[in-house]
Design an enzyme around this catalytic site. Structure first.
Site, PDB file in Angstrom:
ATOM      1  NE  ARG A 102      -2.560 -19.410  61.721  1.00  0.00           N
ATOM      2  CZ  ARG A 102      -1.646 -18.795  62.456  1.00  0.00           C
ATOM      3  NH1 ARG A 102      -0.369 -18.962  62.156  1.00  0.00           N
ATOM      4  NH2 ARG A 102      -1.978 -18.032  63.461  1.00  0.00           N
ATOM      5  CE  LYS A 125      -2.865 -21.617  65.124  1.00  0.00           C
ATOM      6  NZ  LYS A 125      -3.227 -21.027  66.423  1.00  0.00           N
ATOM      7  N   GLY A 138      -1.073 -19.465  55.284  1.00  0.00           N
ATOM      8  CA  GLY A 138      -1.511 -20.810  55.681  1.00  0.00           C
ATOM      9  C   GLY A 138      -0.543 -21.517  56.614  1.00  0.00           C
ATOM     10  NE  ARG A 195     -12.732 -21.937  65.164  1.00  0.00           N
ATOM     11  CZ  ARG A 195     -11.506 -21.781  65.617  1.00  0.00           C
ATOM     12  NH1 ARG A 195     -11.144 -20.636  66.137  1.00  0.00           N
ATOM     13  NH2 ARG A 195     -10.634 -22.766  65.532  1.00  0.00           N
ATOM     14  CG  ASP A 264     -12.186 -14.969  65.218  1.00  0.00           C
ATOM     15  OD1 ASP A 264     -12.447 -13.890  65.773  1.00  0.00           O
ATOM     16  OD2 ASP A 264     -11.041 -15.264  64.823  1.00  0.00           O
TER      17      ASP A 264
END
Ligand code: AMP
Ligand code: MG
Length: 501
Positions: A102, A125, A138, A195, A264
């Site tokens: 998203r 975001k 999303g 990440r 993540d």
């Protein structure tokens, strides 16, 4: 606002000098796509310091052009939007492919940030579905977006490495969570959103070429000095471990709990990223779990330093094909523990106003944490009040002493502490100034965020702005905002924060 002034502001966002360095990686690293527009977006909040960082006036963010751009309804010139792919371990278990489900990266712009490259990426975001949305919609809701916005800026003001938040926009578009909420979009900024899981993705897919490309990209762009190392990938692992360890020490020292330290959500730059069910410690309990969905307490306060290290091992595993020898990877991560210990000790010395380091200081800290634990003392108030302690006038300790249920236990510890201060001839004034500069008076307590959210859900965004302005100066005495530093009200004890966002 007069017309020329408005024109000047309007041009600002449209003239952001976009480059798209991440987009220069080959296409398997991301999917190019446009954000999905939302109906009738409006501005919920904007951060002046964040805007300044990229040369914008916060005022410019209130103009409809900017609101459209930062809600994904218009694409800024020069931006090449994309969603990046990554994978990760969630709650200790390999979760396979995740990715920006998203979040949409707009590109990078020039920034007044000394490290690492004078450029910062802008990411929306909650800007709609991507190929990585899996079961998600999303979207992000207003509640969690306000929390991320406020906390990013609060952490930055506390001097803790973090992604930033430029603004939040909202739309009345309904979004289904446990109840029906409304949509919001946070514009986040960081030099990079890569990440640990971005590396794990290529490792677990046995794609060594991509793994190397990504590592080279990160080294060249963010850690150029490591290029000269005889083993640059090992050096990268070591440097990321070092930064992560320092970040964990900073979280612990301010009582910040991230809530979802999945790989993540771990930044390759050692930044705090992906604010979800975070919290600041209030009544001290080392086992406190801020995320209501974390039943095992994997990400409790006391676990964070160990989890940070666990995550570095996960990164080591992913980088192993580049590092070569297991021993080298192990040695690189070995920097974590001593770095954490040193940094935490250094921060504790500062928090207690201790200039020197003496052999028994560790014991003093331990007895302090035991005292805090037994009394469930408010973390922020305790350290702040401790700065007001004087060497020779225990009568003046009342406000500090009042934080404790077991007053004699506090008195006994205070004797130890005063003795320790005398050992280095500590001076009250000087110590207070130093301690107040590191022990914040104002942190984003859950209930403060909730008050701002409740109002915002009724279209009153004034509290978002007011709270932000308080949190921008967390170490200052702000007599007019004294109540923002008080203990949470009783109703706050029923507040729960979950992964739902
Ligand atoms: P988080 O726990 O927020 O870090 O998210 C974990 C993964 O789920 C990431 O890949 C997110 O992009 C994805 N995700 C979370 N919420 C949504 C959503 N509402 N729609 C699409 N993807 C989502
Ligand atoms: Mg995440």
């Amino acid at each position: 606002m007069n017309a020329p002034a408005e024109r000047r502001l309007r041009q600002q966002a449209n003239q952001l000098p976009f480059a798209n360095s991440f987009a220069a990686l080959p296409p398997q690293f991301y999917t190019r796509l446009q954000p999905t527009p939302v109906p009738a977006p409006y501005l919920v909040g904007a951060s002046s310091p964040a805007a300044e960082l990229i040369g914008l006036d916060a005022e410019a963010l209130g103009l409809q052009d900017a609101v459209d751009a930062f809600s994904g309804n218009a694409v800024l010139p020069g931006s090449e939007p994309l969603a990046a792919v990554y994978s990760g371990h969630q709650f200790g278990v390999w979760a396979g492919q995740l990715g920006d489900g998203r979040a949409i990266l707009l590109g990078d712009v020039a920034a007044d940030d000394p490290w690492p490259a004078g450029r910062i990426e802008l990411q929306l975001k909650g800007a709609g579905m991507t190929p990585y949305s899996r079961m998600g919609d999303g979207r992000a809701v207003l509640r969690s977006s306000i929390r991320e916005f406020l906390c990013s800026e609060a952490m930055a003001a506390l001097g803790i490495p973090t992604s930033r938040a430029l603004c939040v926009t909202g739309s009345d578009m309904p979004v289904m969570r446990e109840t029906v909420e409304t949509a919001a979009i946070v514009t986040r900024m960081a030099p990079s959103f890569i990440r640990f899981g971005s590396f794990e993705h290529w490792f677990y897919n046995e794609r060594q070429e991509e793994l190397k490309m990504l590592a080279d990209y990160v080294i060249d762009r963010f850690y150029p000095a490591l290029r000269d190392d005889p083993q640059p990938y090992r050096a990268l692992l070591s440097e990321v471990s070092r930064r992560t360890a320092e970040l964990m020490a900073q979280w612990q020292a301010v009582g910040f709990m991230h809530g979802v330290m999945n790989t993540d959500n771990m930044s390759i730059l050692g930044l705090t990223i992906d604010y979800g069910p975070f919290g600041f410690m209030e009544a001290f309990d080392a086992r406190h779990i801020c995320n209501h969905s974390d039943h095992q307490g994997r990400y409790s306060y006391q676990m964070q330093p160990r989890i940070g290290q666990w995550n570095c091992f996960a990164l080591a595993q992913a980088l192993l094909p580049l590092v070569g020898e297991v021993e080298d990877a192990q040695a690189a991560v070995d920097i974590y523990k001593p770095t954490y210990d040193t940094k935490f000790e250094q921060l504790m010395h500062a928090k207690l106003g201790l200039r020197d380091t003496l052999p028994d200081d560790g014991k003093l800290f331990e007895s302090m944490f035991a005292l805090m634990q037994n009394n469930h003392v408010d973390f922020t108030l305790f350290f702040r009040q401790l700065g007001n302690l004087t060497l020779d006038n225990p009568q003046a300790d009342e406000p500090l002493r009042d934080l404790f249920i077991d007053r004699p236990a506090f008195d006994a510890w205070a004797v130890q502490y005063r003795n320790r201060l005398r050992q280095e001839n500590s001076r009250d004034e000087e110590r207070r100034t130093g301690m107040h500069a590191v022990n914040p008076k104002y942190v984003l307590r859950n209930y403060l965020a909730q008050v701002a959210i409740d109002k915002a859900q009724n279209k009153d965004f004034s509290e978002v702005a007011r709270l932000l302005s308080v949190l921008e100066k967390p170490f200052d005495e702000q007599p007019e905002n004294e109540h923002y530093a008080e203990l949470p009200p009783d109703w706050a004890s029923t507040l729960e924060v979950s992964c739902s966002s």
